[in-house]
Design a protein around this motif. Structure first.
Motif, PDB file in Angstrom:
ATOM      1  N   ASP A  63       1.678   1.403  -6.816  1.00  0.00           N
ATOM      2  CA  ASP A  63       2.028   0.087  -5.948  1.00  0.00           C
ATOM      3  C   ASP A  63       0.553   0.130  -5.230  1.00  0.00           C
ATOM      4  OD1 ASP A  63       2.124  -1.999  -4.030  1.00  0.00           O
ATOM      5  OD2 ASP A  63       4.007  -1.725  -4.497  1.00  0.00           O
ATOM      6  N   ARG A 121       0.286  -0.490  -2.060  1.00  0.00           N
ATOM      7  CA  ARG A 121       0.136   0.067  -0.707  1.00  0.00           C
ATOM      8  C   ARG A 121       0.394   0.783  -0.617  1.00  0.00           C
ATOM      9  NH1 ARG A 121       4.448  -4.406  -0.250  1.00  0.00           N
ATOM     10  NH2 ARG A 121       5.334  -3.268  -2.319  1.00  0.00           N
ATOM     11  N   LEU A 144       0.229 -10.434  -2.285  1.00  0.00           N
ATOM     12  CA  LEU A 144       0.901  -9.250  -0.787  1.00  0.00           C
ATOM     13  C   LEU A 144       1.840 -11.063   0.107  1.00  0.00           C
ATOM     14  CD1 LEU A 144      -2.448  -7.417  -0.512  1.00  0.00           C
ATOM     15  CD2 LEU A 144       0.297  -6.521  -1.125  1.00  0.00           C
ATOM     16  N   ALA A 167      -0.876  -2.760   2.737  1.00  0.00           N
ATOM     17  CA  ALA A 167      -2.475  -2.881   1.296  1.00  0.00           C
ATOM     18  C   ALA A 167      -3.292  -2.657   2.375  1.00  0.00           C
ATOM     19  CB  ALA A 167      -1.366  -4.158   0.764  1.00  0.00           C
ATOM     20  N   GLU A 200      -4.646   1.307   3.339  1.00  0.00           N
ATOM     21  CA  GLU A 200      -4.218   1.878   2.483  1.00  0.00           C
ATOM     22  C   GLU A 200      -5.403   1.795   0.991  1.00  0.00           C
ATOM     23  OE1 GLU A 200      -2.408   4.836  -0.445  1.00  0.00           O
ATOM     24  OE2 GLU A 200      -2.609   3.774   1.206  1.00  0.00           O
TER      25      GLU A 200
END
Length: 219
Positions: A98, A100, A121, A129, A132
């Motif tokens: 993922d 995220r 998103l 996100a 990250e």
């Protein structure tokens, strides 16, 4: 995994073979996309070679990036996409993940590619996100994103759409270039280049952003 993410993952598992068939060779017909990727590659090579295609799908961009001197690896939410990527574009490392929660150490990559992978998103996931993505890029490194212009509201395909014929649907969010740039800036990624294409065949304009992670040593 929340229900929305599970729905998106399942849908792209179902679509993986369709993507493999219909997007093969697409980059050869898209000079603007090649130009943006070329700019990303040239700038990133001055920093390092290790990059990731986050939301890599069938892995179609990895050979192109490798041909420009980068060492790319791919991650995708959908196991089916990763399986197809390993078959269609072998010789690269792929992983299910993922965006995220990326499987990379802090500041471990010279660059990141997000090619239409940020359009899924929902509002509540965006800050995490973007943070990250910034986390895994080394200071001075680059991130390039392709997206669809919009106002951030959600879209679904509805009856009669191409994906509905597969028995699936999922949410998409087309963000404005301003929101994209602002979210990157909030995560510590400064704008380097911005471009877009005109709308075509009922599709919204495509947008392209190239950003650079702030280097504390030179800020």
């Amino acid at each position: 995994m929340d229900g929305r993410t599970e729905e998106l993952r399942h849908a792209h598992d179902v679509l993986s073979e369709w993507y493999a068939k219909n997007l093969a060779g697409a980059l050869e017909r898209m000079p603007i996309e090649r130009a943006v990727l070329n700019l990303f590659a040239e700038l990133t090579l001055a920093v390092g070679t290790e990059v990731a295609d986050v939301g890599c799908g069938t892995g179609r961009l990895l050979p192109y990036l490798a041909d420009r001197g980068l060492v790319p690896r791919g991650v995708d939410l959908a196991p089916g996409m990763v399986e197809v990527a390993r078959r269609e574009n072998p010789g690269f490392a792929y992983e299910v993940a993922d965006l995220r929660e990326l499987p990379f150490e802090d500041a471990s990559l010279a660059g990141v590619v997000c090619w239409f992978s940020l359009i899924y998103l929902p509002p509540e996931a965006r800050a995490r996100a973007f943070a990250e993505l910034a986390r895994v890029v080394q200071p001075g490194g680059y991130l390039v994103a392709a997206f669809k212009h919009g106002d951030g509201t959600g879209h679904r395909n509805g009856p009669g759409s191409r994906v509905a014929s597969f028995g699936i649907d999922f949410d998409r969010y087309w963000l404005s270039a301003r929101e994209m740039a602002d979210r990157f800036a909030a995560a510590g990624l400064a704008l380097v280049f911005q471009g877009s294409t005109p709308p075509e065949d009922g599709e919204p304009p495509y947008g392209y952003l190239l950003v650079r992670k702030t280097d504390p040593a030179t800020a």
